[in-house]
Design an enzyme around this catalytic site. Structure first.
Site, PDB file in Angstrom:
ATOM      1  N   TYR A 175       7.822  -0.837  -1.904  1.00 19.78           N
ATOM      2  CA  TYR A 175       7.644  -1.673  -3.097  1.00 19.78           C
ATOM      3  C   TYR A 175       8.755  -2.718  -3.207  1.00 19.78           C
ATOM      4  O   TYR A 175       8.645  -3.643  -4.004  1.00 19.78           O
ATOM      5  CB  TYR A 175       7.646  -0.829  -4.376  1.00 19.78           C
ATOM      6  CG  TYR A 175       6.519   0.151  -4.521  1.00 19.78           C
ATOM      7  CD1 TYR A 175       5.453   0.187  -3.613  1.00 19.78           C
ATOM      8  CD2 TYR A 175       6.509   1.073  -5.563  1.00 19.78           C
ATOM      9  CE1 TYR A 175       4.431   1.113  -3.750  1.00 19.78           C
ATOM     10  CE2 TYR A 175       5.487   1.994  -5.720  1.00 19.78           C
ATOM     11  CZ  TYR A 175       4.459   2.018  -4.799  1.00 19.78           C
ATOM     12  OH  TYR A 175       3.445   2.935  -4.949  1.00 19.78           O
ATOM     13  N   HIS A 203       4.715   8.411   2.294  1.00 13.20           N
ATOM     14  CA  HIS A 203       3.786   7.495   1.627  1.00 13.20           C
ATOM     15  C   HIS A 203       2.345   7.646   2.129  1.00 13.20           C
ATOM     16  O   HIS A 203       1.413   7.702   1.324  1.00 13.20           O
ATOM     17  CB  HIS A 203       4.260   6.048   1.814  1.00 13.20           C
ATOM     18  CG  HIS A 203       3.856   5.138   0.696  1.00 13.20           C
ATOM     19  ND1 HIS A 203       4.578   4.026   0.339  1.00 13.20           N
ATOM     20  CD2 HIS A 203       2.807   5.181  -0.153  1.00 13.20           C
ATOM     21  CE1 HIS A 203       3.983   3.419  -0.686  1.00 13.20           C
ATOM     22  NE2 HIS A 203       2.909   4.097  -0.992  1.00 13.20           N
TER      23      HIS A 203
END
Length: 279
Positions: free
Chosen positions: A51, A109
């Site tokens: 991110y 992730h």
């Protein structure tokens, strides 16, 4: 401040029913949004290496008027860092970017199964927990076959699996698997295709019946299914409104009517964990 339900994993680790998603909360504005959310009552933050905002999340954490020990900070290991040495460095980099001594919850992730390195990545998280730089470890976007393999090869079961869950993609079978194995479910993009979803007649009917917003209905649906929702909200108004959904109790028929919105093509994008690759 809303008193949220908490859900408990197989090892006793607990998460509040609602947290703050931080995707695209970057820079000074992102740090301010994080601090505002903490002051409004959020105790679970979700970010990721990819991110590119771990620094802003950490700054928001430090400037909020709440003791660090009360906040669960979650981040994620990216696909390009699955090999053991890279994974160790990545875990340490996330800790440095966040400005914390320990990350509270660290996830893989995506499994990236074609690379077949996710077991190495999981072992790196196991090792990090043993070294005391990570408190709890879990995964994101793992299918049962991936979950079973990492536990079989390392002896360690994740406490969390963060997956796509929303009324258009309710994932009932996977949620049942998680419950059976004591794995907490976190829902990314919990509001799905927000505008289309929030205009659904059944959502609006339930909202009218409880005198709440359509978004609060969807978040209350997550709570009823014991799924930890992590909606992104940058403004205090939306943050407070989302938290308030934690105290809304839907009856089983309402929950079922919302779950019935599920679609065969309900995913937000082409992200089947059996084949999706994240860098």
């Amino acid at each position: 401040m809303t008193a949220l339900p908490h859900f408990t994993a197989h090892n006793g680790f607990t998460l509040p029913a609602l947290g703050l998603g931080t995707y695209a909360l970057n820079g000074d504005a992102g740090a301010e949004s994080v601090a505002t959310a903490i002051d409004a009552g959020y105790r679970l933050l979700d970010t990721a290496f990819n991110y590119e905002n771990e620094g802003s999340v950490g700054r928001g954490l430090r400037t909020a008027g709440v003791d660090r020990s009360e906040i669960i900070v979650t981040t994620k290991l990216p696909g390009r860092h699955h090999p053991s040495a890279k994974a160790r460095t990545s875990i340490e980099e996330s800790r440095s970017r966040l400005g914390v001594d320990v990350t509270d919850l660290h996830l893989i992730h995506w499994p990236n199964p074609s690379q077949d390195e996710y077991v190495q990545a999981w072992q790196a998280l196991v090792d990090a927990r043993q070294r005391g730089v990570v408190r709890q470890i879990g995964v994101s976007n793992f299918l049962p076959e991936h979950l079973e393999r990492i536990e079989r090869e390392t002896g360690v079961r994740p406490v969390v699996n963060q997956i796509e869950v929303h009324p258009y993609f309710p994932q009932s079978e996977q949620l049942a698997y998680h419950r059976e194995h004591g794995i907490l479910t976190e829902a990314w993009s919990p509001l799905g295709r927000a505008q289309e979803l929030l205009d659904e007649p059944v959502i609006r009917e339930v909202a009218a019946a409880h005198d709440i917003s359509p978004a609060q209905v969807v978040l209350a649906w997550h709570v009823a299914r014991e799924t930890v929702a992590i909606p992104k909200a940058s403004s205090r108004e939306h943050q407070v409104s989302n938290l308030a959904a934690g105290s809304v109790v839907l009856d089983p028929a309402e929950v079922e009517s919302i779950t019935a919105l599920g679609r065969a093509d309900g995913r937000l994008f082409d992200a089947d964990p059996a084949s999706h690759e994240e860098s």
